[in-house]
Design an enzyme around this catalytic site. Structure first.
Site, PDB file in Angstrom:
ATOM      1  N   LYS A   1      -3.465  23.267   8.255  1.00 48.70           N
ATOM      2  CA  LYS A   1      -4.583  23.534   9.177  1.00 48.70           C
ATOM      3  C   LYS A   1      -5.326  22.266   9.552  1.00 48.70           C
ATOM      4  CE  LYS A   1      -5.665  28.340   8.531  1.00 48.70           C
ATOM      5  NZ  LYS A   1      -6.625  29.348   8.146  1.00 48.70           N
TER       6      LYS A   1
ATOM      7  N   LYS B   1       5.209  30.713  11.727  1.00 46.74           N
ATOM      8  CA  LYS B   1       4.599  31.994  11.387  1.00 46.74           C
ATOM      9  C   LYS B   1       3.903  32.598  12.611  1.00 46.74           C
ATOM     10  CE  LYS B   1       0.746  32.024   9.161  1.00 46.74           C
ATOM     11  NZ  LYS B   1      -0.384  31.851   8.249  1.00 46.74           N
TER      12      LYS B   1
ATOM     13  N   LYS C   1      -2.761  34.258  14.582  1.00 51.25           N
ATOM     14  CA  LYS C   1      -3.798  34.541  15.579  1.00 51.25           C
ATOM     15  C   LYS C   1      -4.028  33.337  16.471  1.00 51.25           C
ATOM     16  CE  LYS C   1      -6.129  36.699  11.701  1.00 51.25           C
ATOM     17  NZ  LYS C   1      -7.124  36.579  10.661  1.00 51.25           N
TER      18      LYS C   1
HETATM   19  P1  TYM Z   1      -5.598  35.807   6.853  1.00 57.24           P
HETATM   20  O1  TYM Z   1      -6.832  36.373   7.447  1.00 57.24           O
HETATM   21  O2  TYM Z   1      -5.023  34.563   7.453  1.00 57.24           O
HETATM   22  O3  TYM Z   1      -4.460  36.888   6.834  1.00 57.24           O
HETATM   23  C1  TYM Z   1      -4.713  38.185   6.309  1.00 57.24           C
HETATM   24  C2  TYM Z   1      -3.471  38.742   5.623  1.00 57.24           C
HETATM   25  O4  TYM Z   1      -2.390  38.809   6.570  1.00 57.24           O
HETATM   26  C3  TYM Z   1      -1.252  38.147   6.033  1.00 57.24           C
HETATM   27  N1  TYM Z   1      -0.519  37.533   7.151  1.00 57.24           N
HETATM   28  C4  TYM Z   1       0.793  37.699   7.362  1.00 57.24           C
HETATM   29  N2  TYM Z   1       1.713  38.418   6.701  1.00 57.24           N
HETATM   30  C5  TYM Z   1       2.975  38.378   7.185  1.00 57.24           C
HETATM   31  N3  TYM Z   1       3.340  37.663   8.291  1.00 57.24           N
HETATM   32  C6  TYM Z   1       2.436  36.941   8.975  1.00 57.24           C
HETATM   33  N4  TYM Z   1       2.788  36.260  10.060  1.00 57.24           N
HETATM   34  C7  TYM Z   1       1.096  36.939   8.521  1.00 57.24           C
HETATM   35  N5  TYM Z   1      -0.052  36.329   8.968  1.00 57.24           N
HETATM   36  C8  TYM Z   1      -1.020  36.702   8.101  1.00 57.24           C
HETATM   37  C9  TYM Z   1      -1.822  37.096   5.087  1.00 57.24           C
HETATM   38  O5  TYM Z   1      -0.861  36.676   4.146  1.00 57.24           O
HETATM   39  C10 TYM Z   1      -2.968  37.842   4.476  1.00 57.24           C
HETATM   40  O6  TYM Z   1      -2.531  38.663   3.407  1.00 57.24           O
HETATM   41  N6  TYM Z   1      -7.291  33.547   2.687  1.00 57.24           N
HETATM   42  C11 TYM Z   1      -6.900  34.821   3.277  1.00 57.24           C
HETATM   43  C12 TYM Z   1      -7.986  35.847   3.271  1.00 57.24           C
HETATM   44  C13 TYM Z   1      -8.597  36.061   1.929  1.00 57.24           C
HETATM   45  C14 TYM Z   1      -8.040  36.794   0.843  1.00 57.24           C
HETATM   46  C15 TYM Z   1      -9.014  36.738  -0.183  1.00 57.24           C
HETATM   47  C16 TYM Z   1      -6.831  37.469   0.664  1.00 57.24           C
HETATM   48  C17 TYM Z   1      -9.811  35.609   1.540  1.00 57.24           C
HETATM   49  N7  TYM Z   1     -10.062  36.027   0.266  1.00 57.24           N
HETATM   50  C18 TYM Z   1      -8.775  37.333  -1.402  1.00 57.24           C
HETATM   51  C19 TYM Z   1      -6.611  38.077  -0.576  1.00 57.24           C
HETATM   52  C20 TYM Z   1      -7.567  38.007  -1.588  1.00 57.24           C
HETATM   53  C21 TYM Z   1      -6.502  34.586   4.740  1.00 57.24           C
HETATM   54  O7  TYM Z   1      -6.863  33.613   5.334  1.00 57.24           O
HETATM   55  O8  TYM Z   1      -5.777  35.589   5.282  1.00 57.24           O
END
Ligand code: TYM
Length: 339
Positions: free
Chosen positions: A118, A201, A204
């Site tokens: 990032k 990947k 968003k």
């Molecule tokens: P975030 O908001 O980027 O994504 C949310 C969830 O979606 C999954 N994900 C995907 N899975 C499969 N293929 C993809 N292309 C894809 N893009 C996103 C992510 O793996 C995630 O599970 N740091 C985390 C948010 C977070 C969190 C937590 C998660 C904050 N605190 C505690 C679990 C536990 C994040 O940025 O996810």
């Protein structure tokens, strides 16, 4: 739910930054729904504190927060069965996050691949919050003593770091207080790839909208995006081994498997040898059938933002009731004096 006996505590979160993609749905929300059960305490969070690690326009953040709640509910998260809330309403996350900033080591943060991706060449200019973010994520999980964390593949390293932070805290303070949470990364779509480039990947923030399916896309747009999705010259292979070295084909097969609740093997049994001209329209139809009802329900729920805010407030009360005693105990362990 307060008197139910729960043998597992599940926690996960999604950032309300921009729109939600099919990657978030298949890799996260759909699996969160499947993990709701009477023997599980499930806690699902809209992690708005994480969202502001990069600039968010305040009005957009409010909209994205409510829209994510609508997506959770439209996909099948039941706010009476699961605890559904936004992170900023439970201050214990940030408070434990600070303590973990003092437990985690700079060297650990430097190894986080998502930060490197990032920040890129811009590492001096990104926010300090983006760098410290994984210790807040550890706090999100451990403030509930969660045991299971369903996530997509890209979050695995952060959950492993959470385990390291829990272990170091317990070791430093000579306690057995924080558990070792397990990342749950299963199913056929733990890493949904970009529709135009199978080595990246689906996210968003990708440049072109044609790379991703948004949860708010209508049927015509979903169909168009799958029709234009990059594939390759060969027909679908006769076995899953034949998907090796064919990232776009593998991705489309895995998406089909996840949307149909089956497996890549079953998809290949049905479509092995098929040309893209047959597979892509079938995939588009399936995606529309699965995603359109969710997007329509999201739009309906978004017409009543006050109701969404009420759900979040109730969820935050329930979350706070679990988090505050764990924070109090942590303060005692650390040696903070409380009146
Ligand atoms: P975030 O908001 O980027 O994504 C949310 C969830 O979606 C999954 N994900 C995907 N899975 C499969 N293929 C993809 N292309 C894809 N893009 C996103 C992510 O793996 C995630 O599970 N740091 C985390 C948010 C977070 C969190 C937590 C998660 C904050 N605190 C505690 C679990 C536990 C994040 O940025 O996810």
């Amino acid at each position: 739910m307060a008197d139910a006996v729960h043998t597992r505590r599940v926690f996960s979160g999604i950032k309300p930054s921009g729109g939600l993609t099919m990657g978030n749905y298949l890799g996260a929300i759909k699996r969160f729904v499947e993990m709701q059960s009477p023997d599980t305490m499930s806690i699902y969070c809209v992690v708005d504190l994480h969202a502001i690690t990069v600039w968010q326009d305040p009005a957009d953040l409010r909209h994205a927060t409510r829209e994510l709640v609508a997506a959770y509910i439209a996909s099948g998260i039941d706010p009476d069965q699961s605890i559904l809330f936004n992170q900023s309403q439970v201050s214990a996350h940030a408070e434990l996050g600070w303590i973990f900033n003092c437990v985690a080591r700079v060297g650990w943060m430097n190894r986080m691949t998502q930060f490197k991706d990032k920040a890129g060449k811009n590492a001096e200019k990104v926010s300090l919050g983006l760098y410290a973010y994984p210790s807040l994520m550890a706090a999100d999980i451990l403030i509930y003593h969660a045991t299971h964390v369903p996530v997509g593949e890209d979050q695995k390293q952060h959950v492993e770091l959470t385990r390291d932070i829990a272990a170091k805290f317990n070791h430093d303070y000579k306690v057995d207080f924080f558990p070792q949470p397990e990342p749950i990364i299963d199913g056929p779509a733990t890493r949904v790839m970009n529709l135009r480039d199978g080595s990246k990947k689906m996210s968003k923030s990708g440049v072109s909208d044609m790379e991703r399916i948004n949860m708010t896309d209508d049927a015509a747009l979903i169909a168009k995006k799958f029709k234009k999705a990059k594939s390759d010259a060969a027909p679908l292979p006769e076995s899953v081994e034949g998907l090796k070295g064919r990232p776009e084909a593998k991705n489309l097969v895995e998406i089909y498997a996840a949307l149909s609740d089956s497996s890549p093997e079953a998809v290949i049994r049905e479509f092995g040898g098929a040309q893209w001209g047959r597979f892509k329209p079938a995939l588009a139809d399936l995606a529309v059938a699965r995603l359109e009802p969710i997007s329509l329900e999201m739009a309906r729920l978004m017409q009543d933002p006050a109701e969404i805010d009420l759900i979040l407030a109730k969820g935050a009360d329930k979350a706070n009731a679990i988090a505050q005693p764990i924070l109090d105990k942590t303060y005692d362990i650390v040696g903070f004096v409380r009146g």
